[in-house]
Every structure is written in structure tokens, then in C-alpha cells.
Design an enzyme around this catalytic site. Structure first.
Site, PDB file in Angstrom:
ATOM      1  N   THR A   1       0.841  -1.195   0.000  1.00 18.34           N
ATOM      2  CA  THR A   1       0.000   0.000   0.000  1.00 18.34           C
ATOM      3  C   THR A   1       0.879   1.249   0.000  1.00 18.34           C
ATOM      4  O   THR A   1       2.084   1.181   0.239  1.00 18.34           O
ATOM      5  CB  THR A   1      -0.922   0.061   1.240  1.00 18.34           C
ATOM      6  OG1 THR A   1      -0.113   0.085   2.424  1.00 18.34           O
ATOM      7  CG2 THR A   1      -1.860  -1.131   1.303  1.00 18.34           C
TER       8      THR A   1
ATOM      9  N   TYR B   1       3.188   4.385  -0.032  1.00 17.69           N
ATOM     10  CA  TYR B   1       4.490   4.671  -0.616  1.00 17.69           C
ATOM     11  C   TYR B   1       5.268   3.410  -0.972  1.00 17.69           C
ATOM     12  O   TYR B   1       6.064   3.409  -1.908  1.00 17.69           O
ATOM     13  CB  TYR B   1       5.303   5.543   0.336  1.00 17.69           C
ATOM     14  CG  TYR B   1       4.905   7.003   0.310  1.00 17.69           C
ATOM     15  CD1 TYR B   1       4.858   7.704  -0.890  1.00 17.69           C
ATOM     16  CD2 TYR B   1       4.577   7.692   1.473  1.00 17.69           C
ATOM     17  CE1 TYR B   1       4.495   9.045  -0.937  1.00 17.69           C
ATOM     18  CE2 TYR B   1       4.224   9.038   1.443  1.00 17.69           C
ATOM     19  CZ  TYR B   1       4.183   9.704   0.235  1.00 17.69           C
ATOM     20  OH  TYR B   1       3.835  11.035   0.191  1.00 17.69           O
TER      21      TYR B   1
ATOM     22  N   PHE C   1       2.186  -7.807   4.927  1.00 18.89           N
ATOM     23  CA  PHE C   1       1.467  -8.576   5.946  1.00 18.89           C
ATOM     24  C   PHE C   1      -0.010  -8.311   5.725  1.00 18.89           C
ATOM     25  O   PHE C   1      -0.571  -7.363   6.259  1.00 18.89           O
ATOM     26  CB  PHE C   1       1.912  -8.140   7.338  1.00 18.89           C
ATOM     27  CG  PHE C   1       1.483  -9.070   8.443  1.00 18.89           C
ATOM     28  CD1 PHE C   1       1.687 -10.427   8.342  1.00 18.89           C
ATOM     29  CD2 PHE C   1       0.887  -8.561   9.589  1.00 18.89           C
ATOM     30  CE1 PHE C   1       1.304 -11.288   9.364  1.00 18.89           C
ATOM     31  CE2 PHE C   1       0.495  -9.410  10.619  1.00 18.89           C
ATOM     32  CZ  PHE C   1       0.710 -10.778  10.509  1.00 18.89           C
TER      33      PHE C   1
ATOM     34  N   ASP D   1       5.338 -11.496   8.701  1.00 20.02           N
ATOM     35  CA  ASP D   1       5.789 -10.460   9.624  1.00 20.02           C
ATOM     36  C   ASP D   1       7.227 -10.070   9.304  1.00 20.02           C
ATOM     37  O   ASP D   1       8.171 -10.791   9.615  1.00 20.02           O
ATOM     38  CB  ASP D   1       5.689 -10.985  11.060  1.00 20.02           C
ATOM     39  CG  ASP D   1       6.184  -9.980  12.090  1.00 20.02           C
ATOM     40  OD1 ASP D   1       6.487  -8.834  11.714  1.00 20.02           O
ATOM     41  OD2 ASP D   1       6.267 -10.357  13.277  1.00 20.02           O
ATOM     42  N   ALA D   2       7.397  -8.907   8.695  1.00 18.64           N
ATOM     43  CA  ALA D   2       8.723  -8.473   8.255  1.00 18.64           C
ATOM     44  C   ALA D   2       9.668  -8.214   9.424  1.00 18.64           C
ATOM     45  O   ALA D   2      10.887  -8.141   9.222  1.00 18.64           O
ATOM     46  CB  ALA D   2       8.603  -7.208   7.398  1.00 18.64           C
TER      47      ALA D   2
ATOM     48  N   TYR E   1       8.015  11.330   7.513  1.00 20.41           N
ATOM     49  CA  TYR E   1       7.289  12.598   7.311  1.00 20.41           C
ATOM     50  C   TYR E   1       7.690  13.541   8.440  1.00 20.41           C
ATOM     51  O   TYR E   1       7.795  13.121   9.597  1.00 20.41           O
ATOM     52  CB  TYR E   1       5.783  12.372   7.318  1.00 20.41           C
ATOM     53  CG  TYR E   1       4.984  13.667   7.261  1.00 20.41           C
ATOM     54  CD1 TYR E   1       4.908  14.396   6.078  1.00 20.41           C
ATOM     55  CD2 TYR E   1       4.361  14.177   8.393  1.00 20.41           C
ATOM     56  CE1 TYR E   1       4.211  15.596   6.019  1.00 20.41           C
ATOM     57  CE2 TYR E   1       3.655  15.369   8.342  1.00 20.41           C
ATOM     58  CZ  TYR E   1       3.591  16.074   7.153  1.00 20.41           C
ATOM     59  OH  TYR E   1       2.910  17.266   7.099  1.00 20.41           O
TER      60      TYR E   1
ATOM     61  N   TYR F   1       4.301  15.461  15.386  1.00 21.76           N
ATOM     62  CA  TYR F   1       5.269  14.727  14.573  1.00 21.76           C
ATOM     63  C   TYR F   1       6.715  15.020  14.954  1.00 21.76           C
ATOM     64  O   TYR F   1       7.575  14.165  14.814  1.00 21.76           O
ATOM     65  CB  TYR F   1       5.083  15.072  13.080  1.00 21.76           C
ATOM     66  CG  TYR F   1       4.164  14.139  12.348  1.00 21.76           C
ATOM     67  CD1 TYR F   1       4.589  12.867  11.971  1.00 21.76           C
ATOM     68  CD2 TYR F   1       2.876  14.528  12.028  1.00 21.76           C
ATOM     69  CE1 TYR F   1       3.744  12.011  11.304  1.00 21.76           C
ATOM     70  CE2 TYR F   1       2.024  13.669  11.354  1.00 21.76           C
ATOM     71  CZ  TYR F   1       2.462  12.417  10.994  1.00 21.76           C
ATOM     72  OH  TYR F   1       1.623  11.567  10.331  1.00 21.76           O
TER      73      TYR F   1
ATOM     74  N   THR G   1      -3.382   8.071   4.515  1.00 20.85           N
ATOM     75  CA  THR G   1      -3.124   6.657   4.778  1.00 20.85           C
ATOM     76  C   THR G   1      -4.003   6.242   5.952  1.00 20.85           C
ATOM     77  O   THR G   1      -4.576   7.087   6.645  1.00 20.85           O
ATOM     78  CB  THR G   1      -1.648   6.413   5.153  1.00 20.85           C
ATOM     79  OG1 THR G   1      -1.373   7.073   6.406  1.00 20.85           O
ATOM     80  CG2 THR G   1      -0.705   6.924   4.072  1.00 20.85           C
TER      81      THR G   1
END
Length: 390
Positions: free
Chosen positions: A51, A53, A74, A111-112, A225, A235, A272
Site C-alpha cells: 500500500t 508509498y 502482511f 511479519d517483516a 514525514y 510529529y 493513509t
């Protein structure tokens, strides 16, 4: 079945296979229209490929540079009675398009963060591709299990030092009210760094290096970001900001340790699932979209990644900031954009939301993430939720 969106809060619990496929085709068409990327990648590993980027990166590498791609995601498979996740349908559509174009594509669903997944990727690379010349790290998850200790860490989105109060839009009720987020504890800060910082990125590069699967002069990039004044308290000076600092640390450590170029890429704000859950962001994005569309500078994921590849990663003169990060958020941060956003912000009410912001555009983009609202798709048609497995 006839599939209509089921939205609960900031989550859509289903997805439309035909709509997701149409979204993927739109991004492929955009990439092909932009032409070949000079000196682009040829063998690419995308961690978080399904999904946003990550998907845009895979499409850009494959259809902009003819790259063979191995992806990790995943995602939930569909059944006869339930839809799969949007990422599952996106990946299936990408596989179909890659096969039609004669491009190698393989995806591992797992699961990365786990050692098991890393081992599976290494086996797949050894079987099929050999050394990779680009590793894209685009994982976004609320929690991570440490593969060494088995401990589960959860991230939080909280300010540091003091509470933060700001105007917030409830996307369910369309009510606007101040929201206060209490400051994070030291443990919450550390846990967020564990999930969203650079540790796992480092583990991936180390595992690939040990397996001799990194090409000479390889490149690796991780996405982040930063934002500006309105989003900085949530952020920047916040838990996620500490994680971003650790991502910067990891980039420098990777470049110093291995014979490659590791960079953090700062991208613009887009819709997102994650951003929809962050206080301030739905309203900020609604205003930002209106301003950038009016000024002709609005971009989505595929436009951003196209520019990242051509203007930064594979440019002889990449746009870097003082910390060595690639910057593709420069259009969002232009003063002529931010000044207008900041002027609109205090004026927004529930009554004028759809007039002085582009909240409709925000909602359309949100639904499009799940394959809904695509003009070419008949949503009254009876479709199977099942697609060819990838």
C-alpha cells in the site's frame, strides 16, 4: 457479492478487488507515461510493498526501470464470504500486471520484523535474483515483536514534556473540537523508537550483507514525514519525532558500516490508514489538499515516488537537507502553501468544512485506499472477493 465500504472510525474493514486493481493500473499508467528512469534499479527488495508509498515504490521500480522486485507485506487473504485487505488485492493486481509485462515479481506475506521472514527473503533471493541494488524500507505497524527477546513493543503518538491541545476533526461525526493528548512516559518513548525507529532497518541490511545479497554500491532508503508548524507538536517534538531521530541515526550508521548509500527520504503528507488516526492530520490534510490543488502542486504517492527516484535516489545532484535526507516534501513546505494553510486553520467550522477545505477530496482519497470511489468501477456489480493468489 456486492461490496460496499464498511467504515468504522478511521478504519475501513473491507476492500473492493476491482477498485484496488484499477488503482494499481492508474499508478502503472502514470509511471509508464513518465518514461524510463535513467540508471534506475534492476533488482529491488521492497519491505512494506502493498500500500501507499511502498506500493508506489514497487510500481516505480518495475514499470519505470524494468526492475525485478521481491516484496514483503502482511495482508489478509480473502475467503468466499469476506474480502481480503486492500494490500492483498493491490499486490495481486501488481503481480498480474508484472506478469503481463514480462517482469519478475514475487511477494512473501508475513511479519517483516521476524527472523523467519528475513530467512525466507534470503532464500528467495538466493533462488531467484541474487544481489539487490535497492532496498526500500516502508514498514508501518503499530507494534513490533523483538526477534531476539520475543518482547512486544507498541508505539504511541504523543507529545513529549507537556500535553498538546489542538483543533481536531472527527471524521466519523464531522464534529470539530479541541483534543488534548497527554505527554508520553519515558517507557512509551522508548517503545515507539523500538517500533518506528531504525533498528529493524539495520537488522535487514545486516542480514542481507551476511548472506552476500547486497550489490556493490547498493542503495537503501527509509521513508518518513516531518511536516511544518501545525503538525510539528505531534510529529516533531513527540514520540514519533524520537523514532525519526533514530531513523536518521540508522541511516548514518548503515552508510558508515556498509559499502552503500543509506538515506532517509522525507515525503509529503498523504492520506493513509495511519495518518487518519493521528490527531490534527485529517483536518490538516483537508486544508492542505485544497491549497495545493489550487496552486497546482498537489501530489499523491506515485507522483512523490516518481520524483524521489528521478530527482533524488538516481540523480547526480539529489535534493538533500542539512542532515543528508532526501527531500520530496518541498512543495508542501513552500511558504506560499503553509501560510495559506495556517490562515485557513482557525477559520474552519463544522458549517464551512466542505467550503473552505477539501474534506470531500480527503474522504475520496481515504475510500480509494480500499478500492472504493473509482470512476471506472461498477460498485453495484456482483463480484467475487477472491482473486488469484500471488
Amino acid at each position: 457479492m456486492i461490496i460496499k465500504p464498511k467504515v468504522r472510525g478511521f478504519i475501513c474493514t473491507n476492500a473492493h478487488p476491482v477498485g484496488c486493481a484499477a488503482n494499481v493500473q492508474e499508478q502503472i499508467a502514470y509511471t509508464q507515461q513518465k518514461g524510463s528512469i535513467a540508471n534506475g534499479p534492476k533488482k529491488v527488495l521492497v519491505l512494506g510493498c502493498s500500500t501507499g508509498y511502498g506500493l508506489a515504490s514497487r510500481i516505480t521500480a518495475a514499470f519505470g526501470s524494468g526492475a525485478a522486485t521481491l516484496g514483503v507485506c502482511f495482508e489478509k487473504e480473502p475467503s468466499e464470504t469476506k474480502t481480503g485487505t486492500a494490500g492483498y488485492y493491490n499486490t495481486a493486481a501488481f503481480h498480474d500486471a508484472a506478469a503481463a509485462a514480462g517482469l519478475y515479481a514475487r511477494t512473501l506475506n508475513g511479519d517483516a520484523f521476524s527472523d523467519e521472514c528475513k530467512a525466507q527473503v534470503i532464500d528467495a533471493l538466493k533462488q531467484d535474483l541474487g544481489k539487490v541494488d535497492l532496498v526500500v524500507y516502508s514498514l508501518a505497524a503499530p507494534r513490533r515483536t523483538d526477534p531476539k527477546t520475543g518482547e512486544v513493543y507498541s508505539s504511541v503518538l504523543k507529545p513529549i514534556g507537556k500535553s498538546y491541545t489542538a483543533k481536531n476533526l472527527n471524521t466519523d461525526t464531522l464534529k470539530i473540537a479541541d483534543v488534548t493528548v497527554e505527554p508520553a512516559s519515558a517507557e512509551e518513548i522508548a517503545n515507539t523508537v523500538k517500533v518506528m525507529g531504525g533498528e529493524d532497518w539495520e537488522l535487514w541490511i545486516e542480514a542481507l550483507k551476511q548472506a552476500d545479497l547486497l550489490a556493490d554500491g547498493f542503495k537503501t532508503v527509509a521513508y518518513t514525514y516531518l511536516g511544518d508548524k501545525l503538525t510539528w507538536p505531534i510529529y516533531g517534538h513527540a514520540t514519533i519525532g524520537k523514532a525519526k531521530e533514530d531513523l536518521d541515526r540508522a541511516a548514518k550508521a548503515l552508510s558508515a558500516t556498509y559499502q552503500g548509500d543509506a538515506r532517509v527520504a522525507v515525503l509529503k503528507a498523504v492520506v493513509t490508514q495511519a495518518s487518519s488516526a493521528i490527531p490534527v492530520m485529517p483536518l490538516y490534510l483537508s486544508i492542505l489538499f485544497k491549497v495545493m490543488k489550487e496552486q497546482g502542486s498537489h501530489e499523491g504517492c506515485i507522483e512523490q515516488i516518481q520524483r524521489l527516484f528521478t530527482e533524488c535516489i538516481y540523480s547526480g545532484n539529489p535534493r538533500l537537507d542539512s542532515d543528508g535526507r532526501f527531500r520530496v516534501d518541498e512543495l508542501e513546505l513552500e511558504r506560499k502553501v503553509q501560510e495559506v494553510v495556517e490562515s485557513i486553520w482557525p477559520q474552519v467550522t463544522e458549517e464551512n468544512l466542505f467550503e473552505i477545505t477539501d474534506h470531500k477530496g480527503y474522504r475520496d482519497e481515504f475510500l480509494k485506499l480500499f478500492g472504493f470511489g473509482v470512476a471506472s468501477v461498477d460498485y453495484d456489480a456482483d463480484v467475487s472477493p477472491q482473486v488469484k493468489p500471488f
